[in-house]
Design an enzyme around this catalytic site. Structure first.
Site, short mmCIF file in Angstrom:
data_model
loop_
_atom_site.label_atom_id
_atom_site.label_comp_id
_atom_site.label_asym_id
_atom_site.label_seq_id
_atom_site.Cartn_x
_atom_site.Cartn_y
_atom_site.Cartn_z
N HIS A 162 0.81 -1.41 0.04
CA HIS A 162 -0.06 0.19 0.14
C HIS A 162 0.79 1.09 0.11
O HIS A 162 2.10 1.14 0.32
CB HIS A 162 -0.68 -0.09 1.26
CG HIS A 162 -2.19 -0.83 1.23
ND1 HIS A 162 -2.21 -1.70 2.35
CD2 HIS A 162 -3.09 -1.20 0.39
CE1 HIS A 162 -3.45 -2.58 2.06
NE2 HIS A 162 -3.72 -2.04 1.08
N CYS A 249 -2.77 0.50 9.70
CA CYS A 249 -3.88 -0.51 9.24
C CYS A 249 -4.98 -0.89 10.29
O CYS A 249 -6.25 -1.24 9.69
CB CYS A 249 -3.33 -1.79 8.77
SG CYS A 249 -1.78 -1.63 7.93
#
Ligand code: CIR
Length: 254
Positions: A162, A249
């Site tokens: 990511h 996250c």
């Protein structure tokens, strides 16, 4: 990063089957739970009100609530995670968002993982990746526009999952970046602090109120952050690291 609330989801036992790019061993459920608990405690100690949603066995990666949604003050945006095993996480988190936010907006099309979205003081950077496509990024820009925020598409480096795997905001003017993201075209006027290559796994740091949360084992990065005048607190991330996750996250913050 002046957050007052965070929403988390407890790890399910199925977290051992979480997605990963390399051939890492499965994480141990008990150790993931220990890391998750320490994370929740750290946020609580920083003064945030924490809510922890029930585990979802059907979704091994559902502990990573950052990916199916974005939150801004009064509004939430339901995203569309780009991995097929994670797609259902959006519907699963929707009721929790509807309970907490007066307005929940949706993407018109495409895929976006929240891990590809970095909110900076001036704009919202959206990294194209294996999980976030251009249609999704453009749909997100349209939704952000309705909220009075400017979104801009950038590119996630090929070797990271990511966009935020490779960067994190240290303060209003400064961002920590891996070498591949050391680019003024991406970060504009933000000052870039380059994370030493051997500590690149620490780049997904998380600024919460007056503190930067960092994974343990990144002493050079810790010194670099503290040299910015920001205090740090380290948290264990070895187990969640086995399934390609870092500190941002595990929560939605507002
Ligand atoms: C996944 O591959 O989707 C998970 N195993 C890790 C997600 C990490 N989330 C994030 O970086 N925002």
């Amino acid at each position: 990063y002046d957050f007052t609330h965070a929403l988390l989801r407890a790890p399910a036992r199925s977290v051992t089957q979480g997605l990963r790019d390399g051939d890492h061993d499965d994480p141990a459920y008990d150790d993931v739970l220990t890391e998750h608990t320490a994370y929740a405690e750290a946020l609580r100690a920083l003064g945030l009100t924490i809510e922890i949603l029930e585990p979802l066995e059907a979704f091994p990666d559902s502990i990573f609530v950052e990916d199916p949604a974005l939150v801004f003050g009064e509004s939430a945006i339901l995203l569309n995670p780009g991995a097929s095993t994670r797609a259902g996480e959006a519907a699963a988190i929707l009721p929790a968002l509807e309970q907490r936010f007066p307005q929940v907006l949706r993407l018109a099309e495409g895929f976006v993982d929240g891990g590809d979205v970095l909110v900076t003081p001036g704009e919202v950077l959206i990294g194209l990746s294996a999980r976030t496509d251009r249609a999704g990024a453009e749909a997100l820009i349209a939704v952000l526009d309705r909220l009075g925020r400017k979104g801009r598409i950038v590119v996630t480096p090929a070797n990271v999952l990511h966009f935020k795997t490779g960067c994190g905001l240290i303060d209003e003017e400064t961002v920590a970046v891996v070498a591949e993201l050391d680019d003024a075209a991406i970060f504009g006027s933000l000052r870039r602090i380059v994370v030493p290559a051997e500590e690149a796994a620490g780049a997904n740091l998380l600024r919460v109120r007056d503190t930067v949360l960092l994974g343990t084992g990144f002493p050079q990065l810790r010194d670099l952050v503290e040299a910015c005048g920001v205090s740090t607190r380290t948290l264990p991330i070895a187990e969640i690291g086995k399934i390609d996750a870092g500190l941002s996250c595990m929560s939605l913050r507002w």
